[in-house]
Design a protein around this motif. Structure first.
Motif, PDB file in Angstrom:
ATOM      1  N   ASP A  10      10.425  -7.685   0.093  1.00 34.41           N
ATOM      2  CA  ASP A  10       9.548  -6.451  -0.312  1.00 34.41           C
ATOM      3  C   ASP A  10      10.284  -5.722  -1.224  1.00 34.41           C
ATOM      4  OD1 ASP A  10       7.718  -4.583  -0.621  1.00 34.41           O
ATOM      5  OD2 ASP A  10       7.605  -4.173   1.525  1.00 34.41           O
TER       6      ASP A  10
ATOM      7  N   SER B  39       9.435  -2.867  -4.695  1.00 29.93           N
ATOM      8  CA  SER B  39       8.949  -1.869  -5.291  1.00 29.93           C
ATOM      9  C   SER B  39       9.553  -1.608  -6.844  1.00 29.93           C
ATOM     10  CB  SER B  39       8.411  -0.742  -4.869  1.00 29.93           C
ATOM     11  OG  SER B  39       7.679  -0.881  -3.426  1.00 29.93           O
TER      12      SER B  39
ATOM     13  N   TYR C 189       2.553 -12.045  -2.230  1.00 28.56           N
ATOM     14  CA  TYR C 189       1.543 -10.718  -2.719  1.00 28.56           C
ATOM     15  C   TYR C 189       2.349 -10.428  -3.822  1.00 28.56           C
ATOM     16  CZ  TYR C 189      -0.019 -11.685   2.045  1.00 28.56           C
ATOM     17  OH  TYR C 189      -0.183 -12.437   2.949  1.00 28.56           O
TER      18      TYR C 189
ATOM     19  N   MET D 250       2.040  -8.258  -7.516  1.00 29.41           N
ATOM     20  CA  MET D 250       0.939  -7.386  -8.158  1.00 29.41           C
ATOM     21  C   MET D 250       1.799  -6.442  -9.455  1.00 29.41           C
ATOM     22  SD  MET D 250      -0.095  -6.020  -4.706  1.00 29.41           S
ATOM     23  CE  MET D 250       1.101  -6.692  -3.964  1.00 29.41           C
ATOM     24  N   SER D 251       1.009  -6.611 -10.698  1.00 25.34           N
ATOM     25  CA  SER D 251       1.733  -5.952 -11.850  1.00 25.34           C
ATOM     26  C   SER D 251       0.613  -5.177 -12.593  1.00 25.34           C
ATOM     27  CB  SER D 251       2.462  -7.010 -12.731  1.00 25.34           C
ATOM     28  OG  SER D 251       2.843  -6.351 -13.854  1.00 25.34           O
ATOM     29  N   ASP D 252       0.809  -3.928 -12.702  1.00 26.29           N
ATOM     30  CA  ASP D 252      -0.268  -3.131 -13.539  1.00 26.29           C
ATOM     31  C   ASP D 252      -0.094  -3.391 -14.792  1.00 26.29           C
ATOM     32  OD1 ASP D 252      -1.081  -2.098 -11.230  1.00 26.29           O
ATOM     33  OD2 ASP D 252       0.364  -0.256 -11.374  1.00 26.29           O
TER      34      ASP D 252
ATOM     35  N   GLU E 267      -3.380  -5.017 -14.751  1.00 28.42           N
ATOM     36  CA  GLU E 267      -3.559  -5.110 -13.460  1.00 28.42           C
ATOM     37  C   GLU E 267      -3.429  -6.594 -12.966  1.00 28.42           C
ATOM     38  OE1 GLU E 267      -6.716  -2.539 -12.436  1.00 28.42           O
ATOM     39  OE2 GLU E 267      -6.020  -0.971 -13.434  1.00 28.42           O
TER      40      GLU E 267
ATOM     41  N   SER F 211      -2.581  -9.535 -10.373  1.00 27.33           N
ATOM     42  CA  SER F 211      -2.379  -9.927  -8.857  1.00 27.33           C
ATOM     43  C   SER F 211      -2.605 -11.311  -8.565  1.00 27.33           C
ATOM     44  CB  SER F 211      -3.007  -8.886  -7.922  1.00 27.33           C
ATOM     45  OG  SER F 211      -4.504  -9.201  -7.901  1.00 27.33           O
TER      46      SER F 211
ATOM     47  N   ASN G 211      -2.531 -13.208  -4.871  1.00 24.80           N
ATOM     48  CA  ASN G 211      -2.191 -13.063  -3.271  1.00 24.80           C
ATOM     49  C   ASN G 211      -2.609 -14.470  -2.923  1.00 24.80           C
ATOM     50  OD1 ASN G 211      -1.901 -10.386  -3.012  1.00 24.80           O
ATOM     51  ND2 ASN G 211      -4.014 -10.093  -3.687  1.00 24.80           N
TER      52      ASN G 211
ATOM     53  N   THR H   6       6.583 -10.058  -1.424  1.00 23.81           N
ATOM     54  CA  THR H   6       5.789  -9.008  -1.910  1.00 23.81           C
ATOM     55  C   THR H   6       6.628  -8.384  -2.884  1.00 23.81           C
ATOM     56  OG1 THR H   6       4.761  -8.660   0.327  1.00 23.81           O
ATOM     57  CG2 THR H   6       4.535  -6.866  -1.219  1.00 23.81           C
TER      58      THR H   6
ATOM     59  N   ASN I 130       5.674  -5.483  -6.069  1.00 23.01           N
ATOM     60  CA  ASN I 130       4.811  -4.492  -6.922  1.00 23.01           C
ATOM     61  C   ASN I 130       5.520  -4.124  -7.949  1.00 23.01           C
ATOM     62  OD1 ASN I 130       2.494  -4.340  -4.924  1.00 23.01           O
ATOM     63  ND2 ASN I 130       4.006  -3.456  -3.657  1.00 23.01           N
TER      64      ASN I 130
ATOM     65  N   ASP J 267       4.904  -1.791 -11.601  1.00 26.48           N
ATOM     66  CA  ASP J 267       4.340  -0.804 -12.536  1.00 26.48           C
ATOM     67  C   ASP J 267       4.175  -1.480 -13.775  1.00 26.48           C
ATOM     68  OD1 ASP J 267       3.415   0.673 -10.350  1.00 26.48           O
ATOM     69  OD2 ASP J 267       5.088   2.095 -10.874  1.00 26.48           O
TER      70      ASP J 267
END
Length: 186
Positions: A116, A118, A138, A140-142, A157, A159, A161, A172, A174, A176
């Motif tokens: 995990d 961030s 999971y 995610m990238s903005d 944005e 993602s 999953n 996971t 995440n 930005d």
């Protein structure tokens, strides 16, 4: 080559500014006052016994480059304000958690049950042990890209999953900004 004890050596230009303490349970490495260019001029080498498994490894860095060869730990905590972390050999870690504000995080051969991470403005890359079906993913990238195996996304944005009934591992990430790249050994 790994021996029977933990050894710490440093390049001559930083050896007088280095404080390294190993008490058999915890290893702390810090720079002393007076040395200004930590990663630019000096290199620290830590050698551990080949079959050593740590309960926990905590890596916290503000800048510079850290290259780690093979190691085993039950828990890896990675916190980066900047710089680059590169795991070049096989890294076995039960759980990997952390955060990275800037820079890059690379695991060439990571064997983990749970990751995990961030990230703010980071490039993240991992070569994972096993096959894609072994993981619930999971990602995610903005503002950035995601590449996972043969899947690639380059929109805002992004993602991915993906769950598998037989999966016993979870990843996971995440981000930005920056890129996420995941590959699999099988």
């Amino acid at each position: 080559a790994p021996g029977d004890a933990v050894t710490i050596t440093a390049d001559a230009e930083i050896e007088n500014y280095l404080r390294a303490d190993w008490d058999g349970y915890e290893l702390h490495i810090e720079k002393e006052d007076g040395y200004q260019s930590w990663g630019k001029f000096g290199k620290i080498n830590i050698t551990v016994p080949e079959n050593q498994t740590f309960d926990e490894i905590e890596i916290s860095m503000d800048a510079g480059n850290l290259t780690a060869d093979s190691f085993k730990t039950e828990y890896l905590d990675l916190t980066m304000d900047g710089g680059a972390f590169t795991g070049t050999g096989k890294i076995i870690a039960g759980d990997v958690e952390g955060s990275a504000d800037a820079g890059s995080v690379t695991f060439e051969n990571l064997d983990t049950e749970y990751l995990d991470l961030s990230c703010d403005s980071v490039s993240f890359s991992a070569g994972l042990a096993g096959a894609r079906r072994d993981y619930n993913l999971y990602l995610m990238s903005d503002l950035g890209s995601i590449r996972c195996g043969d899947s690639e996304m380059n929109d805002l944005e992004n993602s991915l999953n993906e769950t598998h009934d037989e999966a016993e591992r979870e990843i996971t990430v995440n981000a930005d900004m920056g890129s996420i790249e995941i590959s699999f050994q099988k």
